[in-house]
Write a protein that holds these residues in place. Structure first.
Motif, PDB file in Angstrom:
ATOM      1  N   LEU A 293      26.768 -47.568 -63.623  1.00  0.00           N
ATOM      2  CA  LEU A 293      26.106 -47.895 -62.358  1.00  0.00           C
ATOM      3  C   LEU A 293      26.712 -49.150 -61.736  1.00  0.00           C
TER       4      LEU A 293
ATOM      5  N   SER B  35      27.375 -41.206 -53.963  1.00  0.00           N
ATOM      6  CA  SER B  35      26.073 -41.463 -54.593  1.00  0.00           C
ATOM      7  C   SER B  35      25.672 -40.326 -55.523  1.00  0.00           C
ATOM      8  N   GLU B  36      25.948 -39.110 -55.122  1.00  0.00           N
ATOM      9  CA  GLU B  36      25.624 -37.960 -55.965  1.00  0.00           C
ATOM     10  C   GLU B  36      26.468 -37.971 -57.239  1.00  0.00           C
TER      11      GLU B  36
ATOM     12  N   THR C 293      27.701 -40.667 -58.573  1.00  0.00           N
ATOM     13  CA  THR C 293      27.179 -41.796 -59.346  1.00  0.00           C
ATOM     14  C   THR C 293      26.000 -41.367 -60.194  1.00  0.00           C
ATOM     15  N   ASN C 294      25.075 -40.624 -59.610  1.00  0.00           N
ATOM     16  CA  ASN C 294      23.906 -40.137 -60.357  1.00  0.00           C
ATOM     17  C   ASN C 294      24.331 -39.256 -61.531  1.00  0.00           C
TER      18      ASN C 294
ATOM     19  N   GLU D 125      23.759 -40.206 -65.537  1.00  0.00           N
ATOM     20  CA  GLU D 125      23.088 -39.254 -66.430  1.00  0.00           C
ATOM     21  C   GLU D 125      23.967 -38.943 -67.644  1.00  0.00           C
TER      22      GLU D 125
END
Length: 115
Positions: free
Chosen positions: A8, A63-64, A66-67, A71
């Protein structure tokens, strides 16, 4: 990416660099950004990158991605790694098995080579 840095934090830093450069008028394609991000990750993240490409994952923005990386990082931290460690046999123990001596009929030693 430096050791001890979370995904992150690393992604936030890269995103800031992209935004700074775009502020100067440089536009980056999403695929180019993804390539830069993947190149900056550790080798341990190689399985994520391979799965990303093999499954032809489509993301709409950084951002997607990154998520997804966050995870994957949490999944890797929670999984236990098992290593198999074996001890190499010493050379002297190998030689003992190869050369044995047997006694002949008259008590003389005769060398018999195995193998």
């Amino acid at each position: 990416m430096t050791d001890g840095t979370t995904i992150l934090d690393h992604m936030m830093k890269l995103n800031k660099h992209f935004q700074d450069l775009e502020g100067f008028g440089t536009l980056f394609d999403l695929d180019f950004k993804i390539g830069i991000i993947f190149a900056s990750l550790f080798d341990a993240d190689g399985s994520f990158i391979m799965n990303y490409h093999m499954n032809k994952v489509v993301v709409k923005n950084v951002s997607e991605l990154t998520n997804m990386l966050v995870e994957a990082e949490s999944t890797l931290k929670n999984s236990k790694v098992v290593a198999l460690v074996t001890e190499k046999a010493s050379q002297s123990s190998k030689n003992k098995n190869k050369k044995r001596s047997k006694k002949g009929k008259k008590g003389k030693s005769i060398r018999v080579k195995k193998g």
